[in-house]
Design an enzyme around this catalytic site. Structure first.
Site, PDB file in Angstrom:
ATOM      1  N   HIS A 184      13.587  39.606 -36.318  1.00 38.50           N
ATOM      2  CA  HIS A 184      13.848  39.564 -37.991  1.00 38.50           C
ATOM      3  C   HIS A 184      12.652  38.632 -38.533  1.00 38.50           C
ATOM      4  O   HIS A 184      12.378  37.657 -37.995  1.00 38.50           O
ATOM      5  CB  HIS A 184      15.063  39.089 -37.948  1.00 38.50           C
ATOM      6  CG  HIS A 184      15.733  38.818 -39.580  1.00 38.50           C
ATOM      7  ND1 HIS A 184      15.332  39.833 -40.404  1.00 38.50           N
ATOM      8  CD2 HIS A 184      16.550  38.029 -40.184  1.00 38.50           C
ATOM      9  CE1 HIS A 184      16.008  39.457 -41.666  1.00 38.50           C
ATOM     10  NE2 HIS A 184      16.711  38.161 -41.105  1.00 38.50           N
ATOM     11  N   SER A 240      23.345  25.801 -21.266  1.00 33.21           N
ATOM     12  CA  SER A 240      23.904  27.023 -21.916  1.00 33.21           C
ATOM     13  C   SER A 240      24.872  27.815 -20.742  1.00 33.21           C
ATOM     14  O   SER A 240      24.429  28.068 -19.868  1.00 33.21           O
ATOM     15  CB  SER A 240      22.608  27.670 -22.635  1.00 33.21           C
ATOM     16  OG  SER A 240      22.979  29.076 -22.770  1.00 33.21           O
TER      17      SER A 240
HETATM   18  P1  NAD Z   1      23.131  35.468 -31.196  1.00 33.12           P
HETATM   19  O1  NAD Z   1      23.656  34.404 -32.042  1.00 33.12           O
HETATM   20  O2  NAD Z   1      23.988  36.528 -30.795  1.00 33.12           O
HETATM   21  O3  NAD Z   1      22.713  34.601 -30.088  1.00 33.12           O
HETATM   22  C1  NAD Z   1      21.517  33.461 -29.814  1.00 33.12           C
HETATM   23  C2  NAD Z   1      21.368  32.966 -28.468  1.00 33.12           C
HETATM   24  O4  NAD Z   1      20.403  31.858 -28.580  1.00 33.12           O
HETATM   25  C3  NAD Z   1      22.715  32.340 -27.843  1.00 33.12           C
HETATM   26  O5  NAD Z   1      22.848  32.976 -26.384  1.00 33.12           O
HETATM   27  C4  NAD Z   1      22.584  30.870 -28.068  1.00 33.12           C
HETATM   28  O6  NAD Z   1      23.146  30.369 -26.782  1.00 33.12           O
HETATM   29  C5  NAD Z   1      20.920  30.930 -27.649  1.00 33.12           C
HETATM   30  N1  NAD Z   1      20.381  29.673 -27.962  1.00 33.12           N
HETATM   31  C6  NAD Z   1      20.870  28.662 -29.064  1.00 33.12           C
HETATM   32  N2  NAD Z   1      19.921  27.624 -29.092  1.00 33.12           N
HETATM   33  C7  NAD Z   1      19.242  27.847 -28.274  1.00 33.12           C
HETATM   34  C8  NAD Z   1      18.019  27.146 -27.848  1.00 33.12           C
HETATM   35  N3  NAD Z   1      17.870  25.978 -28.042  1.00 33.12           N
HETATM   36  N4  NAD Z   1      17.274  27.451 -26.643  1.00 33.12           N
HETATM   37  C9  NAD Z   1      17.744  28.691 -26.146  1.00 33.12           C
HETATM   38  N5  NAD Z   1      18.645  29.486 -26.318  1.00 33.12           N
HETATM   39  C10 NAD Z   1      19.399  29.041 -27.416  1.00 33.12           C
HETATM   40  O7  NAD Z   1      21.696  35.769 -31.969  1.00 33.12           O
HETATM   41  P2  NAD Z   1      21.125  37.335 -32.367  1.00 33.12           P
HETATM   42  O8  NAD Z   1      22.384  37.736 -33.494  1.00 33.12           O
HETATM   43  O9  NAD Z   1      21.022  38.018 -31.157  1.00 33.12           O
HETATM   44  O10 NAD Z   1      19.828  37.236 -33.225  1.00 33.12           O
HETATM   45  C11 NAD Z   1      18.659  36.913 -32.618  1.00 33.12           C
HETATM   46  C12 NAD Z   1      17.580  37.280 -33.565  1.00 33.12           C
HETATM   47  O11 NAD Z   1      17.677  38.691 -33.563  1.00 33.12           O
HETATM   48  C13 NAD Z   1      17.682  36.933 -35.098  1.00 33.12           C
HETATM   49  O12 NAD Z   1      16.557  36.630 -35.489  1.00 33.12           O
HETATM   50  C14 NAD Z   1      18.530  37.988 -35.764  1.00 33.12           C
HETATM   51  O13 NAD Z   1      18.096  38.101 -37.077  1.00 33.12           O
HETATM   52  C15 NAD Z   1      17.896  39.247 -35.054  1.00 33.12           C
HETATM   53  N6  NAD Z   1      18.696  40.324 -35.151  1.00 33.12           N
HETATM   54  C16 NAD Z   1      19.933  40.528 -34.417  1.00 33.12           C
HETATM   55  C17 NAD Z   1      20.642  41.527 -34.492  1.00 33.12           C
HETATM   56  C18 NAD Z   1      22.056  41.572 -34.088  1.00 33.12           C
HETATM   57  O14 NAD Z   1      22.276  42.630 -33.618  1.00 33.12           O
HETATM   58  N7  NAD Z   1      22.672  40.370 -33.807  1.00 33.12           N
HETATM   59  C19 NAD Z   1      20.025  42.870 -34.978  1.00 33.12           C
HETATM   60  C20 NAD Z   1      18.499  42.892 -35.548  1.00 33.12           C
HETATM   61  C21 NAD Z   1      17.980  41.520 -35.485  1.00 33.12           C
END
Ligand code: NAD
Ligand code: MG
Length: 338
Positions: free
Chosen positions: A107, A50
């Protein structure tokens, strides 16, 4: 409704645990850095190849593979994108789950819609900041916080609530307030809010306004400032003091236009459609469509992303922002670091 604040939360329930944050995206970056700065023993779980490994190491965080991190930790926070969580859960997390472990989410999608079914002896909880990850980090650095929701999916240890509250406090949420909800309520309201208002509603309202002015022959730069850029200034006022403060600050002419023309844009038909969106979220059909879209290779999703990124307003906005270097200086997102 009960709102918890910092002084009534006993942080020992999180301070005594090793915490794995799986994923280093928007939320993963914020949670892991905030937990570490609050004194929690934290590591980030990532795939070996990654691009985030380097970013997390440079931030001074321990990094392991997802499987190692889940094994090492007492509490595992799943912060990979929602559509990948079920797979990451099965491969990296489930094998090391057992009595005494806590599985956490930001979430409720995968638990509420039955995509992940943890064993009965594991605590399951949610800590969901009500804001983008980059803001969660920035507010923490400033000594503030973003409000959080918590929910308890399963309380095997009898301490699931204390752990979730401690976690919410350690990422800064308890400075602003922590509200307890359920996985069902969080999932349904979150999906509705982002579709009807925050993401779907607002972007399409701005786009329609921009297009209306441009199609009438006005300069795209004018249209951009009026219908897109200025929205931040209006929202800042609403954030500070509600609709009344915003209406106090704008001119009486703007306020009159707000009252007489707003209801012509957001008509009863719009609200009717909002009710339909909500029904599709509640009956699971939105979730089924989104899960299906991911299983079939995200063709429509990626096509829409491409089409929207190519809209004229994005080009105009980029040009205008380059004349305001202070925006970049104060940026929330630095793609090399987070
Ligand atoms: P994101 O898309 O920003 O990041 C996801 C991360 O996971 C990336 O760094 C990716 O490289 C990594 N990843 C992908 N596959 C992987 C694997 N197999 N092993 C380990 N890491 C891996 O995600 P996000 O928007 O931060 O969302 C994460 C959670 O937070 C979700 O459940 C989302 O609903 C929740 N959420 C997000 C926000 C937001 O501001 N984006 C707000 C509230 C809740
Ligand atoms: Mg949301």
């Amino acid at each position: 409704m009960k709102v918890y604040y910092e002084q009534e939360i006993d942080q020992q329930w999180i301070q005594s645990k090793k915490v794995a944050v799986i994923g280093y995206g928007s939320q993963g970056f914020a949670h892991s850095n905030n937990l570490r700065d609050s004194g929690v023993d934290v590591c980030v779980g990532l795939r070996k190849d990654s691009a985030s490994v380097k970013k997390a190491r440079e931030a001074g965080l321990k990094v392991m593979t997802g499987g190692e991190a889940a094994q090492w930790a007492d509490a595992i926070m799943v912060l990979v994108p929602d559509h990948l969580q079920a797979e990451v859960y099965r491969k990296d997390i489930a094998p090391s789950l057992g009595s005494g472990k806590t599985l956490m989410f930001a979430h409720g999608f995968n638990i509420h819609f039955g995509q992940i079914e943890p064993p009965a002896d594991v605590d399951v909880s949610m800590v969901a900041p009500k804001g983008p990850g980059h803001t969660v980090r920035r507010q923490y650095e400033l000594g503030y916080g973003v409000p959080c929701l918590i929910a308890i999916g399963n309380d095997a240890s009898g301490r699931a609530r204390e752990t979730a509250l401690g976690y919410a406090a350690a990422i800064g949420g308890a400075k602003a307030g922590v509200i307890e909800t359920t996985f069902k309520e969080e999932t349904e309201t979150d999906l509705f809010g982002e579709q009807a208002v925050l993401c779907g509603g607002v972007t399409h309202l701005m786009q329609a306004g921009f297009e209306t002015l441009v199609e009438a022959g006005y300069a795209p730069e004018m249209a951009y400032f009026e219908c897109i850029h200025e929205l931040k200034l209006i929202v800042d006022l609403i954030y500070e003091g509600g609709m009344s403060l915003m209406r106090y600050s704008v001119s009486d002419t703007a306020e009159y236009g707000d009252y007489v023309s707003g209801p012509r844009i957001i008509t009863p038909a719009v609200k009717q459609e909002m009710k339909k969106l909500l029904a599709a979220i509640q009956d699971g059909s939105f979730a089924r469509n989104w899960i299906g879209e991911n299983k079939s290779g995200r063709k429509n999703f990626l096509a829409m992303r491409k089409e929207h990124a190519a809209h004229q307003m994005e080009e105009v906005g980029e040009k205008l922002r380059s004349m305001m270097p202070w925006i970049a200086k104060n940026r929330l997102v630095d793609r090399d670091k987070n």
